[in-house]
Enzyme design. Structure first.
Site, short mmCIF file in Angstrom:
data_model
loop_
_atom_site.label_atom_id
_atom_site.label_comp_id
_atom_site.label_asym_id
_atom_site.label_seq_id
_atom_site.Cartn_x
_atom_site.Cartn_y
_atom_site.Cartn_z
N GLY A 14 -24.84 6.59 16.26
CA GLY A 14 -24.58 6.26 14.91
C GLY A 14 -24.69 7.62 13.88
N HIS A 111 -11.74 9.88 16.48
CA HIS A 111 -11.57 10.04 17.69
C HIS A 111 -11.72 11.60 17.94
CE1 HIS A 111 -10.01 9.51 21.86
NE2 HIS A 111 -9.37 10.52 21.75
N1 NHR Z 1 -8.90 -0.96 19.24
C1 NHR Z 1 -7.58 -0.93 18.95
N2 NHR Z 1 -7.00 -2.03 19.09
N3 NHR Z 1 -7.02 0.58 18.76
C2 NHR Z 1 -7.70 1.52 18.83
O1 NHR Z 1 -7.05 2.64 18.39
C3 NHR Z 1 -9.10 1.30 19.11
C4 NHR Z 1 -9.56 0.25 19.33
C5 NHR Z 1 -11.10 0.21 19.68
C6 NHR Z 1 -11.88 1.22 19.62
C7 NHR Z 1 -11.93 3.70 19.59
C8 NHR Z 1 -11.49 4.51 20.90
C9 NHR Z 1 -11.55 6.02 21.01
O2 NHR Z 1 -11.53 6.54 19.71
C10 NHR Z 1 -11.24 2.44 19.43
C11 NHR Z 1 -9.91 2.55 19.07
C12 NHR Z 1 -13.10 2.29 23.42
C13 NHR Z 1 -12.36 2.27 24.45
C14 NHR Z 1 -12.69 1.86 25.87
O3 NHR Z 1 -11.92 1.74 26.81
C15 NHR Z 1 -11.07 3.16 24.56
C16 NHR Z 1 -10.91 3.79 23.11
C17 NHR Z 1 -11.85 3.54 22.13
C18 NHR Z 1 -13.04 2.80 22.36
N4 NHR Z 1 -13.41 0.55 25.66
C19 NHR Z 1 -13.79 -0.04 26.96
C20 NHR Z 1 -13.18 -1.33 26.73
O4 NHR Z 1 -12.91 -2.09 27.96
C21 NHR Z 1 -15.40 -0.37 27.33
C22 NHR Z 1 -16.00 1.04 27.36
C23 NHR Z 1 -17.51 0.91 27.19
O5 NHR Z 1 -17.93 -0.20 26.89
O6 NHR Z 1 -18.09 1.94 27.32
O7 NHR Z 1 -12.99 -2.05 25.85
O8 NHR Z 1 -11.56 6.45 21.93
C1 GAR Z 2 -18.18 10.26 18.42
O1 GAR Z 2 -18.17 11.69 18.76
C2 GAR Z 2 -16.80 9.79 18.36
O2 GAR Z 2 -15.81 10.47 17.75
C3 GAR Z 2 -16.87 9.21 19.52
O3 GAR Z 2 -17.95 8.89 20.02
C4 GAR Z 2 -18.98 9.44 19.25
C5 GAR Z 2 -19.79 8.59 18.32
O4 GAR Z 2 -20.93 9.20 18.01
N1 GAR Z 2 -15.82 7.97 19.74
C6 GAR Z 2 -15.25 7.70 20.91
O5 GAR Z 2 -15.31 8.08 21.85
C7 GAR Z 2 -14.57 6.18 20.68
N2 GAR Z 2 -14.12 6.06 21.98
P1 GAR Z 2 -22.02 8.70 17.05
O6 GAR Z 2 -22.39 7.19 17.68
O7 GAR Z 2 -23.14 9.47 16.95
O8 GAR Z 2 -21.17 8.64 15.76
#
Ligand code: NHR
Ligand code: GAR
Length: 215
Positions: A14, A111
């Site tokens: 966070g 991201h």
């Molecule tokens: N949802 C949608 N529909 N579109 C996006 O662009 C999203 C989203 C949800 C989250 C953040 C994202 C990133 O910035 C985000 C963007 C998690 C995963 C993932 O694979 C991928 C991308 C992002 C966040 N999550 C797994 C799943 O099965 C779980 C992984 C874990 O729990 O550690 O959901 O990168």
């Molecule tokens: C951040 O670096 C963000 O860009 C990344 O996780 C970190 C969260 O840090 N997000 C992702 O990779 C989404 N898949 P924080 O909890 O300290 O804000």
């Protein structure tokens, strides 16, 4: 504080949440964080929120039958706070099309890459492996295309000789903490809009890569 009602979703540390809290408390953002919601009870961001006097909720995705059931509970919780803006800040669950459509034009993600480069995970190491000259982060509107929604703002750092993924991640984090509160500030001031042709700031269409924060 009056203004927009913001709900922040987290899964971990966070630090981006903290950066937004700090800018709300500084009076830079015309809004308030109505609630912080985590899918993990152990997320340190919940402590940050509680310390700032913000309501917290935990919704454990493992307690739900499938993604849609989790997302529906999440939507009900968010909507109970009458959110104007939903901010993903290190939220690690992929969201269903139903969820994304419900918050169309008012759902942000940050991201850790210069999108459209390096969607997905392990972005810092991949940028090094590809021999990139710069790397950074992007705030974007979330759409059904994972990490593919229209960009709002980007910031970059040069990759230098001897760089490693840890050092790069730290520098990118510092940039994240500047651009995420700025995007929230613009949205809450009514300056930012998701339109059919792209993202506008003060009525002007931004480039496809978003506003570029200068170092
Ligand atoms: N949802 C949608 N529909 N579109 C996006 O662009 C999203 C989203 C949800 C989250 C953040 C994202 C990133 O910035 C985000 C963007 C998690 C995963 C993932 O694979 C991928 C991308 C992002 C966040 N999550 C797994 C799943 O099965 C779980 C992984 C874990 O729990 O550690 O959901 O990168
Ligand atoms: C951040 O670096 C963000 O860009 C990344 O996780 C970190 C969260 O840090 N997000 C992702 O990779 C989404 N898949 P924080 O909890 O300290 O804000």
């Amino acid at each position: 504080m009056s203004g927009k009602r913001i709900v922040v979703l987290i899964s971990g540390s966070g630090s981006n949440l903290q950066a937004i809290i700090d800018r709300v408390n500084a009076g830079a953002i015309a809004g308030e964080i109505a609630a912080v919601i985590s899918n993990r009870a152990s997320a340190y961001g919940l402590t940050r929120a509680a310390d700032a006097g913000i309501e917290t909720r935990v919704l454990d995705h493992k307690a739900f039958a499938d993604r849609l059931a989790f997302d529906q509970a999440l939507m009900e919780t968010i909507d109970s706070y009458a959110a104007d803006l939903v901010v993903l800040a290190g939220f690690m669950r992929i969201l269903t099309p139903e969820f994304v459509r419900h918050y169309n034009g008012r759902l942000f993600n940050i991201h850790p890459s210069l999108l459209p480069k390096f969607k997905g995970l392990h972005t810092h190491q991949r940028a090094l492996d590809e021999g990139e000259r710069e790397h950074g982060c992007t705030v974007h509107f979330v759409t059904e295309e994972l990490d593919g929604g229209p960009a709002i703002i980007q910031a970059a750092t040069a990759i230098v000789a001897g760089d490693n993924a840890d050092a790069l991640q730290q520098r990118v984090h510092q940039l994240e903490h500047r651009i995420y509160p700025l995007a929230v500030e613009w949205f809450c001031a009514g300056r930012l809009q998701l339109e059919a042709q792209g993202v506008t700031l003060d009525g002007d269409l931004l480039p496809g890569s978003g506003y570029r924060l200068q170092e």
